[in-house]
Design an enzyme around this catalytic site. Structure first.
Site, PDB file in Angstrom:
ATOM      1  N   GLU A   1     -75.999 106.813  20.930  1.00 19.22           N
ATOM      2  CA  GLU A   1     -76.727 106.630  19.977  1.00 19.22           C
ATOM      3  C   GLU A   1     -77.768 107.810  19.600  1.00 19.22           C
ATOM      4  O   GLU A   1     -77.828 107.960  18.362  1.00 19.22           O
ATOM      5  CB  GLU A   1     -77.716 105.381  19.962  1.00 19.22           C
TER       6      GLU A   1
ATOM      7  N   SER B   1     -73.014  44.371  26.867  1.00 22.72           N
ATOM      8  CA  SER B   1     -73.619  43.524  28.074  1.00 22.72           C
ATOM      9  C   SER B   1     -74.579  44.453  28.834  1.00 22.72           C
ATOM     10  O   SER B   1     -75.156  43.794  29.690  1.00 22.72           O
ATOM     11  CB  SER B   1     -72.547  42.868  28.694  1.00 22.72           C
TER      12      SER B   1
END
Length: 743
Positions: free
Chosen positions: A157, A423
């Protein structure tokens, strides 16, 4: 004629000065008069004509050069106008800089914006579960991150980063030349400092004003901060794609590791992303990301950051495969933490560290158990989703899986979804019955029961006659649970459930015996924990401590001294009954070799939901299977897929631990009472008939559970509504309640 003054010859006047100048003047005057045919004057020496010849030669040379030197003249002219235009251009640029600079705030007020706060979420062992916040990762100094990362970024860069003053004229000129020769934008001339200035202060729009301001800000950054500080700020804030800002977030996003541990190849891949984060993401296009990484490696070699042997090693490594976007069940936990933070400390305004109760090993084992069970029989049985939560005796959540795949769906089915427990709610009914004097050996008659217009049925439509409460719970007999609710009173059952840990609102009606009120898996599981820990409330919690980055503690939980919610004797009796669910009842698939375990199955109408909640002396775990749209599964009960997944997880979770019995299951003798079905029927008849309203209606307009529909004429054609009960071949028996009510 004699050359003397007497001869009358005209003598030119002398103007003084240099002799050569006078001679030149005389020669030129004589030439004009005589046409250049004069003779030398007396008294003059012979060299004068020679000088003339020399001067004529020099003059001829100058004239020749001028005549054939048009190119030099053109160059001189161009040079002149270039200087002029350059001066005017510099003045114009200076004017623009002054103009756009004047539009910016005073430099004295400039400051680096605070980096958005990061929330680091840690497991109970200190391992990172996730980083949450705008950036998605904590900030690291250059010393703490892999050295390959800054080297790779500089190489690709901004090669002259440590030598330029914020703007790189050479790099800008090279980029302009490359772009002109190629006819398109292929290189950018911005330095890392300029990019940081843009990211910190400016919008991404491409305008002259923004570019000028970017340069001014770059100069300011270079004067105020060191190169290392600028580079660190850049690496911790730049966008790497996939919602990852900063190198730490990107490293964890793509490699599932810290930026501290990134190798050369991975660093090159990260640096390569900066050109086009979305397009080059390894999660989107692994091939393009790898090709770009090779370019970065070449740049690093040219700059001398790495050797040929290091390059060769990096290139020989297996290409990085980025994990799916935010994959992993631990992100359900991270979401839960972020949801709870504001209520504990308010808005998050600075970096925080959150210590949780999660054991990452258990978390991975839970995710594997759910995934394997769904992959095995899920599709065949039309079960597409599942959830699991596991807590210890204090209520600390050790593992939580909110769904099949976080990358596909971020909805947490463990803590946010509310469904009927079926249940699996019955233990609260039985606990309430024990509190009013019933025991596991109390006898009740399993036969047809009618409560108003509601007639509960067993799954197999068969009745077993006289049974103990222990047998009734083990085989999930609906008729017995309904009788117990009428004996105890629905309101008291609701009170017991709330006391043990159910927070959701419940309807106090007779059908609550079969789990018709909706609850979350987390609260249902935590309400089972008092059976495991000896009767103390186990408030579910995932956050242990919240602190600042400097160690200042902002919050610490206070669940170390929970209140008692069940009598130890009742806990002992409940444990003995629920152990039988696994040894002889509907939960046989959940049995653990070498460990005493207890629990309860649950299945709702038309097999829409199936659950198993069980516990050892170490953990209480709840599992749910079903579909998000409520679609029925193919006869999946709580004793099927949920019990299997529960078993697989608990086996892995208890590996290496020494087995220990459940609370109160050793050295305790069963207690008998003289209460029977007649007494129960009498209790039911003596109550207020309005105290037991008809069962609620579900959101789709149907009865909340299948067993809540009125008893039809005849006794055939019933749809199995709840848990599978063991059949004994017993004949139907009519209860006293039926006789007294005309049934």
């Amino acid at each position: 004629m004699a050359a003397s003054g007497k001869s009358g010859q005209r003598i030119e006047p002398s103007f003084g000065g240099n002799a050569e100048d006078d001679d030149d003047f005389r020669i030129e005057a004589s030439d004009r008069v005589t046409g250049g045919s004069r003779k030398p004057a007396r008294g003059k020496s012979a060299p004068a004509p020679k000088k003339k010849a020399q001067r004529s030669k020099r003059g001829g040379t100058r004239r020749g050069s001028g005549g054939g030197g048009g190119f030099i003249g053109l160059v001189r002219t161009l040079f002149y106008w270039c200087i002029v235009l350059g001066i005017w251009g510099a003045m114009g640029v200076g004017g623009l800089v002054l103009y756009y600079g004047a539009r910016m705030p005073s430099a004295e007020s400039w400051s680096i914006p605070e980096r958005p706060p990061n929330v680091k979420i840690l497991s109970v062992n200190g391992d990172i579960i996730a980083n949450r916040g705008t950036t998605g990762g904590e900030a690291l100094s250059l010393e703490n991150m892999s050295p390959y990362i800054p080297q790779a970024v500089i190489a690709i860069e901004d090669r002259r980063f440590y030598s330029h003053f914020g703007v790189d004229p050479l790099g800008l000129a090279r980029a302009m030349l490359t772009n002109v020769t190629t006819g398109r934008m292929v290189q950018g001339g911005s330095t890392l400092t300029q990019q940081l200035a843009k990211n910190l202060f400016l919008s991404p729009e491409r305008t002259l004003e923004r570019k000028v301001q970017e340069v001014l800000l770059a100069f300011w950054l270079e004067q105020k901060y060191s190169k290392d500080q600028i580079l660190a700020m850049y690496l911790n804030r730049v966008f790497y794609g996939s919602n990852a800002y900063g190198v730490e977030a990107a490293s964890r996003r793509y490699f599932n590791k810290s930026a501290r541990d990134v190798n050369l190849g991975e660093a090159a891949l990260l640096a390569g992303l900066l050109k086009a984060p979305s397009r080059l993401s390894p999660a989107r296009d692994p091939k393009a990301a790898e090709e770009r990484a090779q370019v970065v490696l070449g740049a690093m070699r040219e700059e001398g950051f790495v050797t040929d042997s290091e390059i060769k090693t990096a290139m020989s490594q297996t290409p990085t495969k980025a994990k799916s976007y935010w994959s992993g069940a631990e992100h359900y936990v991270a979401d839960m933490v972020m949801d709870q933070l504001p209520g504990m400390i308010g808005d998050v305004k600075e970096d925080l560290i959150v210590d949780t109760t999660i054991d990452l090993n258990l978390e991975k084992q839970a995710e594997e158990a759910i995934s394997a069970t769904l992959a095995g029989d899920g599709a065949k049985l039309d079960a597409s989703q599942a959830a699991l939560v596991s807590i210890d005796g204090t209520g600390a959540i050790r593992a939580l899986v909110g769904g099949k795949d976080y990358a596909e769906s971020q909805f947490d089915r463990a803590s946010k979804a509310k469904r009927q427990p079926g249940s699996a709610f019955k233990p609260f009914v039985y606990a309430a019955a024990l509190e009013i004097g019933r025991t596991p050996m109390s006898i009740r008659n399993d036969g047809p029961v009618r409560i108003g217009n509601w007639t509960p049925e067993n799954y197999d439509q068969k009745y077993r006659g006289e049974v103990t409460l222990a047998d009734a719970l083990a085989n999930s007999l609906n008729t017995i649970a309904a009788q117990l609710v009428m004996e105890v009173g629905p309101q008291n059952v609701v009170k017991v459930a709330h006391r043990l840990g159910i927070d959701s609102e419940m309807q106090a009606n007779a059908s609550i015996a079969l789990g018709t009120s909706e609850v979350s898996l987390v609260e249902l599981t935590s309400a089972y924990a008092p059976f495991m820990n000896g009767g103390f409330k186990a408030t579910p919690h995932v956050i242990r401590r919240i602190s600042k980055a400097d160690g200042t503690v902002l919050y610490e939980n206070t669940y170390d001294n929970p209140p008692r919610v069940l009598d130890p004797a009742i806990v002992s009796e409940m444990n003995q009954m629920m152990v039988r669910v696994l040894t002889n009842g509907t939960g046989k698939k959940a049995r653990l070799k070498g460990w005493e375990a207890a629990g309860k199955t649950g299945t709702t109408q038309s097999f829409r939901d199936a659950l198993f909640v069980g516990y050892t002396s170490n953990l209480t775990t709840g599992v749910w299977f079903g579909n998000d749209d409520g679609k029925s599964m193919k006869k999946v009960t709580g004793g099927g897929l949920p019990a299997k997944a529960w078993h697989d997880f608990m086996v892995a979770a208890h590996d290496g631990l020494s087995p220990s019995p459940l609370f109160g299951t050793t050295g305790v003798q069963p207690v008998f009472d003289d209460g029977g079905a007649p007494a129960a029927a009498g209790d039911m008849l003596s109550g207020d008939p309005n105290a037991f309203p008809e069962p609620p209606v579900g959101v789709d307009g149907s009865a909340a559970v299948q067993q809540t529909r009125p008893l039809p004429e005849g006794s055939g054609g019933m749809v199995p509504p709840a848990d599978v009960g063991e059949t004994t071949g017993a004949t139907k028996r009519t209860t006293l309640f039926d006789i007294l009510t005309g049934g």
